[in-house]
Scaffold this motif. Structure first.
Motif, PDB file in Angstrom:
ATOM      1  N   LEU A 109       0.828  -1.203   0.000  1.00  0.00           N
ATOM      2  CA  LEU A 109       0.000   0.000   0.000  1.00  0.00           C
ATOM      3  C   LEU A 109       0.865   1.256   0.000  1.00  0.00           C
ATOM      4  N   LYS A 110       1.977   1.223   0.748  1.00  0.00           N
ATOM      5  CA  LYS A 110       2.887   2.378   0.746  1.00  0.00           C
ATOM      6  C   LYS A 110       3.480   2.608  -0.645  1.00  0.00           C
ATOM      7  N   ASN A 111       3.792   1.509  -1.349  1.00  0.00           N
ATOM      8  CA  ASN A 111       4.289   1.629  -2.730  1.00  0.00           C
ATOM      9  C   ASN A 111       3.210   2.227  -3.625  1.00  0.00           C
ATOM     10  N   ASP A 112       1.946   1.767  -3.416  1.00  0.00           N
ATOM     11  CA  ASP A 112       0.835   2.315  -4.194  1.00  0.00           C
ATOM     12  C   ASP A 112       0.656   3.806  -3.900  1.00  0.00           C
ATOM     13  N   ILE A 113       0.779   4.173  -2.614  1.00  0.00           N
ATOM     14  CA  ILE A 113       0.647   5.578  -2.234  1.00  0.00           C
ATOM     15  C   ILE A 113       1.771   6.412  -2.846  1.00  0.00           C
ATOM     16  N   SER A 114       2.978   5.848  -2.837  1.00  0.00           N
ATOM     17  CA  SER A 114       4.125   6.550  -3.430  1.00  0.00           C
ATOM     18  C   SER A 114       3.899   6.779  -4.928  1.00  0.00           C
ATOM     19  N   LYS A 115       3.384   5.732  -5.610  1.00  0.00           N
ATOM     20  CA  LYS A 115       3.097   5.858  -7.043  1.00  0.00           C
ATOM     21  C   LYS A 115       1.971   6.862  -7.255  1.00  0.00           C
ATOM     22  N   ASN A 116       0.950   6.797  -6.401  1.00  0.00           N
ATOM     23  CA  ASN A 116      -0.175   7.718  -6.492  1.00  0.00           C
ATOM     24  C   ASN A 116       0.296   9.168  -6.305  1.00  0.00           C
ATOM     25  N   ASN A 117       1.184   9.399  -5.326  1.00  0.00           N
ATOM     26  CA  ASN A 117       1.727  10.741  -5.095  1.00  0.00           C
ATOM     27  C   ASN A 117       2.532  11.224  -6.298  1.00  0.00           C
TER      28      ASN A 117
ATOM     29  N   LYS B 133      -5.909   8.716  -3.302  1.00  0.00           N
ATOM     30  CA  LYS B 133      -4.988   9.014  -2.206  1.00  0.00           C
ATOM     31  C   LYS B 133      -5.712   8.952  -0.859  1.00  0.00           C
ATOM     32  N   ASP B 134      -6.892   9.579  -0.799  1.00  0.00           N
ATOM     33  CA  ASP B 134      -7.666   9.562   0.453  1.00  0.00           C
ATOM     34  C   ASP B 134      -8.031   8.128   0.843  1.00  0.00           C
ATOM     35  N   ASN B 135      -8.422   7.323  -0.145  1.00  0.00           N
ATOM     36  CA  ASN B 135      -8.787   5.925   0.122  1.00  0.00           C
ATOM     37  C   ASN B 135      -7.573   5.135   0.602  1.00  0.00           C
ATOM     38  N   ASN B 136      -6.422   5.354  -0.051  1.00  0.00           N
ATOM     39  CA  ASN B 136      -5.188   4.658   0.360  1.00  0.00           C
ATOM     40  C   ASN B 136      -4.769   5.058   1.774  1.00  0.00           C
TER      41      ASN B 136
END
Length: 386
Positions: free
Chosen positions: A63-71, A177-180
């Motif tokens: 999830l942190k990787n997904d958040i990093s990609k999302n950011n 981002k909010d969901n993650n």
């Protein structure tokens, strides 16, 4: 058999149930097995909880990787919006510039007689060729300006569409981002609960291990005192050594096991010195029994822990395991059984009532071969005496 993972809710319910257990008020002999069961249960719960923590760590990392990609996507999208807005600003400058140029042309045309009344301008022409020239000039200017403004309008339309699309994408990325962030917080909360659960399981396991250790210390205490004593006889020393050697494979606490091994080593050295100094031949000490029973004997096998908390064993040359009725023979008593050898009364059974003894065997075939027979059970020493 494949073990199924326990849900977090069940693990938390387990904690509520097990955390109410009090380890202080414990019967040293009758509940060693209970504490070994608790120890194993807490160990299994701890393993299961740590597996769940590991799974959550994997999910959190993903999830942190997904958040990093999302950011990164949000940052990239914002930069594209900034670029398109810059293009829009540049376009509006071009529109303003083109409008100014068109205005100057119109003023120039007016000054040169090409006023806004085109028909009047044409009628005022001095000749046909002059009228044609004026008409073509006006037509050329109007066509050129129209083409410029149409081009600028088309560019503005494309930029508006691009900015609108980027704004929509920005909104989607923000929702993601909010969901993650919400999911990450939930995973972090679940992990914190599991970590707290693991700590409490660890504490309860340590409590059970301490009680097991204390009671195993008591099992070897008499033999240790015999080896330490300067007044022990050769027979006492032999019996103490036999006790420690026989209990060794049944003890589960490493420190107690190491202590037993240490005393076996020092006991053997003392025994060798005592024999060397003794004028009497070795093995001449008479053995006396504290009590003798005639009992009906059966046999059993299997099992991982006895009622006294020891590992069940069959050791013809050492100390085996038997089950008795504690109201007849106390648990922890050392016995000698005709045709079976020395044993420790460390187990019980629902069918073991009165003068019945159940002898531990290494296999079911040995149990079937033994069948049911009458034996003589001699009490060598009661708990705390050996």
């Amino acid at each position: 058999m494949v073990k199924k993972s326990l849900p977090l809710s069940i693990l938390l319910a387990l904690l509520i149930c097990t955390s109410s257990v009090t380890f202080a008020a414990v019967d040293p002999q009758s509940t060693i097995a209970d504490n070994k069961v608790k120890f194993q249960q807490m160990s299994d719960n701890l393993i299961e909880t740590n597996k769940k923590i590991s799974t959550l760590n994997t999910q959190i990392e993903k999830l942190k990787n997904d958040i990093s990609k999302n950011n990164a996507d949000i940052d990239k999208n914002n930069k594209q919006i900034d670029v398109e807005k810059a293009h829009m600003e540049q376009l509006m400058k071009e529109v303003d510039s083109s409008q100014a140029v068109a205005n100057r042309r119109i003023r120039a045309m007016y000054i040169n007689g090409y006023n806004e009344n085109i028909v009047g301008s044409l009628l005022s022409s001095k000749s046909f060729s002059d009228a044609v020239c004026k008409f073509e000039a006006v037509k050329e200017v109007i066509s050129y300006d129209k083409k410029i403004f149409n081009g600028l309008a088309e560019k503005k339309k494309e930029l508006d569409k691009s900015i609108s699309s980027l704004d929509a994408k920005k909104e989607q990325l923000q929702k993601l981002k909010d969901n993650n962030d919400t999911n990450l917080k939930q995973l972090d909360d679940d992990k914190a609960k599991l970590q707290d659960l693991a700590k409490q399981f660890e504490q309860q396991r340590n409590n059970a291990a301490q009680i097991i250790k204390e009671n195993e210390e008591k099992l070897i205490a008499h033999a240790v005192s015999v080896i330490d004593s300067s007044t022990s006889s050769i027979s006492d020393m032999k019996n103490a050594l036999m006790t420690l050697n026989s209990l060794l494979p049944q003890i589960s606490t490493d420190s107690v096991k190491q202590k037993a091994k240490s005393y076996i080593s020092s006991g053997n050295a003392k025994l060798a010195d005592m024999i060397a100094r003794s004028s009497a031949p070795a093995g001449t000490d008479n053995v006396t029994f504290k009590a003798t029973y005639t009992m009906e004997a059966t046999a059993y096998s299997g099992g991982t822990v006895t009622a006294l908390g020891l590992k069940p064993v069959r050791d013809p040359s050492g100390l085996s395991t038997v089950a008795v009725d504690p109201s007849v023979i106390p648990l922890g008593t050392k016995v000698y059984i005709s045709g079976y050898g020395y044993a420790i009364c460390s187990d019980t059974g629902g069918a073991i009532k009165g003068n019945i003894v159940d002898l531990y065997m290494n296999s079911e075939s040995e149990c079937l071969s033994f069948g049911r027979r009458t034996v003589v059970v001699n009490i060598v020493a009661y708990p705390g005496e050996w």
